[in-house]
Design a protein around this motif. Structure first.
Motif, mmCIF file in Angstrom:
data_model
loop_
_atom_site.group_PDB
_atom_site.id
_atom_site.type_symbol
_atom_site.label_atom_id
_atom_site.label_comp_id
_atom_site.label_asym_id
_atom_site.label_seq_id
_atom_site.Cartn_x
_atom_site.Cartn_y
_atom_site.Cartn_z
ATOM 1 N N GLU A 199 -2.608 -8.252 12.636
ATOM 2 C CA GLU A 199 -2.226 -8.697 11.393
ATOM 3 C C GLU A 199 -3.393 -8.472 10.366
ATOM 4 O O GLU A 199 -2.978 -8.688 9.232
ATOM 5 N N LYS A 200 -4.594 -9.005 10.714
ATOM 6 C CA LYS A 200 -5.643 -8.845 9.774
ATOM 7 C C LYS A 200 -5.688 -7.369 9.391
ATOM 8 O O LYS A 200 -6.077 -7.256 7.988
ATOM 9 N N LEU A 201 -5.769 -6.591 10.197
ATOM 10 C CA LEU A 201 -5.890 -5.051 9.813
ATOM 11 C C LEU A 201 -4.760 -4.669 8.833
ATOM 12 O O LEU A 201 -5.096 -4.164 7.760
ATOM 13 N N GLN A 202 -3.756 -5.238 9.101
ATOM 14 C CA GLN A 202 -2.350 -5.014 8.433
ATOM 15 C C GLN A 202 -2.522 -5.549 7.113
ATOM 16 O O GLN A 202 -2.173 -4.807 6.129
ATOM 17 N N ALA A 203 -3.038 -6.491 6.824
ATOM 18 C CA ALA A 203 -3.240 -7.296 5.462
ATOM 19 C C ALA A 203 -4.419 -6.312 4.819
ATOM 20 O O ALA A 203 -4.136 -6.380 3.564
ATOM 21 N N GLU A 204 -5.371 -6.087 5.513
ATOM 22 C CA GLU A 204 -6.533 -5.351 4.832
ATOM 23 C C GLU A 204 -6.380 -4.155 4.237
ATOM 24 O O GLU A 204 -6.263 -3.746 3.123
ATOM 25 N N PHE A 205 -5.430 -3.250 5.106
ATOM 26 C CA PHE A 205 -4.935 -2.023 4.773
ATOM 27 C C PHE A 205 -3.845 -2.114 3.683
ATOM 28 O O PHE A 205 -3.955 -1.320 2.564
ATOM 29 N N THR A 206 -3.144 -3.049 3.593
ATOM 30 C CA THR A 206 -2.161 -3.234 2.583
ATOM 31 C C THR A 206 -2.833 -3.594 1.323
ATOM 32 O O THR A 206 -2.546 -2.980 0.163
ATOM 33 N N ARG A 207 -4.028 -4.353 1.208
ATOM 34 C CA ARG A 207 -4.653 -4.638 0.149
ATOM 35 C C ARG A 207 -5.441 -3.236 -0.409
ATOM 36 O O ARG A 207 -5.159 -2.969 -1.665
ATOM 37 N N ASP A 208 -5.827 -2.415 0.574
ATOM 38 C CA ASP A 208 -6.544 -1.313 0.036
ATOM 39 C C ASP A 208 -5.295 -0.440 -0.547
ATOM 40 O O ASP A 208 -5.744 0.489 -1.589
ATOM 41 N N PHE A 209 -4.350 -0.358 0.129
ATOM 42 C CA PHE A 209 -3.114 0.899 -0.024
ATOM 43 C C PHE A 209 -2.736 0.462 -1.521
ATOM 44 O O PHE A 209 -2.419 1.234 -2.460
ATOM 45 N N LEU A 210 -2.579 -0.814 -1.701
ATOM 46 C CA LEU A 210 -1.633 -1.167 -3.158
ATOM 47 C C LEU A 210 -2.872 -1.132 -4.136
ATOM 48 O O LEU A 210 -2.310 -0.603 -5.194
ATOM 49 N N THR A 211 -4.235 -1.410 -4.031
ATOM 50 C CA THR A 211 -5.061 -1.119 -4.791
ATOM 51 C C THR A 211 -5.288 0.393 -5.245
ATOM 52 O O THR A 211 -5.274 0.589 -6.542
ATOM 53 N N LEU A 212 -5.387 1.093 -4.285
ATOM 54 C CA LEU A 212 -5.545 2.448 -4.359
ATOM 55 C C LEU A 212 -4.223 3.139 -5.307
ATOM 56 O O LEU A 212 -4.582 3.954 -6.366
ATOM 57 N N CYS A 213 -3.083 2.608 -4.798
ATOM 58 C CA CYS A 213 -1.941 3.269 -5.672
ATOM 59 C C CYS A 213 -1.665 2.698 -7.078
ATOM 60 O O CYS A 213 -1.226 3.447 -7.717
ATOM 61 N N PHE A 214 -2.011 1.555 -7.165
ATOM 62 C CA PHE A 214 -1.570 0.720 -8.462
ATOM 63 C C PHE A 214 -2.988 1.590 -9.337
ATOM 64 O O PHE A 214 -2.618 1.473 -10.568
#
Length: 401
Positions: A294-309
């Motif tokens: 879940e830590k990796l999941q949250a960190e990747f979600t942060r990166d992916f959201l940031t990249l796409c936005f």
């Protein structure tokens, strides 16, 4: 799951490297540049003179960018306690939605009342809706009788066009876009029989029946699989080029995002840049990250959201579900079965409803003006006891009594 041969802690540690910091800084700079604009408030008194020193409050009420999720129509409309929490979570977290299965062809022919009721609920609650999907051209996702028409192409052609006519007409005015064709790289049975040009006919049929929805080609494994599925990427690119060159009214590019391993942000940025060559909006249509970490999941979600936005061509980002109790990959959810939040949900709230949402206050200057650089969207603005609604970018004039 974790990257093959790479432990989760190694992926997390990689986020601390200089290249990672460099892409993040560049992404944050792009967000500041492309997602914000000037919102100016002009406050005057009844006699038209500027009102100096008046406190002004600016509060975003709705983001211009699409933050969405897939929704199960029947559950949305249910009567139980979980359905009520489901509805509340949608209203609290998203300004956009897509019906997960209800508008797919076989489900539509079995029950059109549920999706139509769900679409009306979304409309009543100010939620924008994507249509998914008109033609998913593989036997597995089609009504059974389509396969029986394999030796009668003219009848098959009529059957598909009749379906498009039926569903687009019934949903007219309720959708802002349609996945007109879905996943043709792995699902191409109809195309094998009718030819690639038939996809052009499908796009034209949909456009002729309802000119409002933007029509998308949607596919997976463009950003997933570590960015290594180049055959899938090439087919997607070539199909878009084929459709556009033949005059199909393609209005947008739908890129899914069902991750089971991390794709480096730099690689995803490279892929998004390549598809930007078409000068069409890109939507991340189906995001989830299935993992026990879940830590990796949250960190990747942060990166992916940031990249796409941060990407200028991306104008919406949709989760493929959010609650573990109604998620095709339960480990990919943001809320647990008991409705408690996971770390990836905290990331969603922090970014979408925190860092990327403008709330500001100040006082008017000698000219009665107050300006703020704000995220694009809809706002509630208060000054001198008056409250108005406005959009950013824009100039808002408030006349005091």
């Amino acid at each position: 799951m974790r990257m093959v041969g790479v432990p989760a802690f190694a992926v997390c540690l990689s986020a601390m490297t200089a290249p990672a910091q460099k892409w993040r800084e560049a992404a944050e700079a792009r967000i500041e540049r492309i997602r914000k604009a000037e919102l100016t408030v002009q406050v005057v008194r009844a006699d038209g003179k500027p009102a100096e020193g008046v406190p002004v409050k600016v509060r975003m009420t709705k983001h211009a960018f699409g933050w969405g999720t897939a929704v199960a129509g029947r559950f949305l409309l249910g009567d139980g306690a979980d359905s009520e929490k489901y509805r509340r979570a949608i209203l609290d977290n998203f300004n956009m939605a897509v019906l997960e299965n209800d508008l797919k062809w076989p489900q539509w022919e079995r029950d059109r009342d549920t999706p139509l009721a769900a679409l009306k609920w979304f409309r009543a609650n100010g939620i924008r809706v994507r249509g998914h999907t008109l033609v998913w051209p593989g036997w597995r996702w089609l009504p059974k009788d389509l396969k029986e028409l394999a030796l009668d192409p003219p009848a098959m052609r009529r059957r598909v066009l009749d379906h498009i006519r039926d569903e687009v007409s019934a949903t007219r005015g309720l959708l802002e876009d349609w996945d007109a064709v879905n996943e043709p790289y792995t699902n191409h049975d109809l195309i094998d029989i009718l030819g690639r040009d038939e996809m052009v006919a499908w796009f034209h049929a949909a456009r002729g029946l309802d000119p409002a929805p933007v029509l998308y080609l949607n596919d997976f494994n463009i950003l997933e699989a570590g960015g290594r599925d180049t055959a899938h990427q090439e087919h997607f690119y070539d199909t878009l080029r084929f459709l556009i060159d033949r005059g199909a009214p393609v209005g947008g590019i739908g890129i899914q995002g069902h991750f089971r391993e991390v794709t480096p942000p730099e690689k995803m940025l490279e892929i998004l840049d390549r598809f930007s060559e078409f000068n069409l909006p890109i939507r991340i249509t189906e995001f989830d990250f299935e993992t026990d970490d879940e830590k990796l999941q949250a960190e990747f979600t942060r990166d992916f959201l940031t990249l796409c936005f941060s990407h200028p061509r991306v104008d919406a980002f949709l989760m493929w579900g959010f609650w573990e109790g109604r998620h095709w990959r339960p480990k990919g959810a943001m809320l647990r079965k008991d409705w408690t939040p996971k770390p990836n949900y905290e990331v969603w709230r922090e970014l979408v409803y925190g860092r990327w949402r403008t709330q500001a206050q100040g006082v008017t200057d000698a000219r009665g003006g107050y300006s703020v650089r704000a995220f694009r969207g809809e706002y509630e603005i208060s000054a001198g006891g008056r409250t108005v609604r406005a959009a950013c970018p824009g100039l808002v004039r408030i006349v005091l009594p």
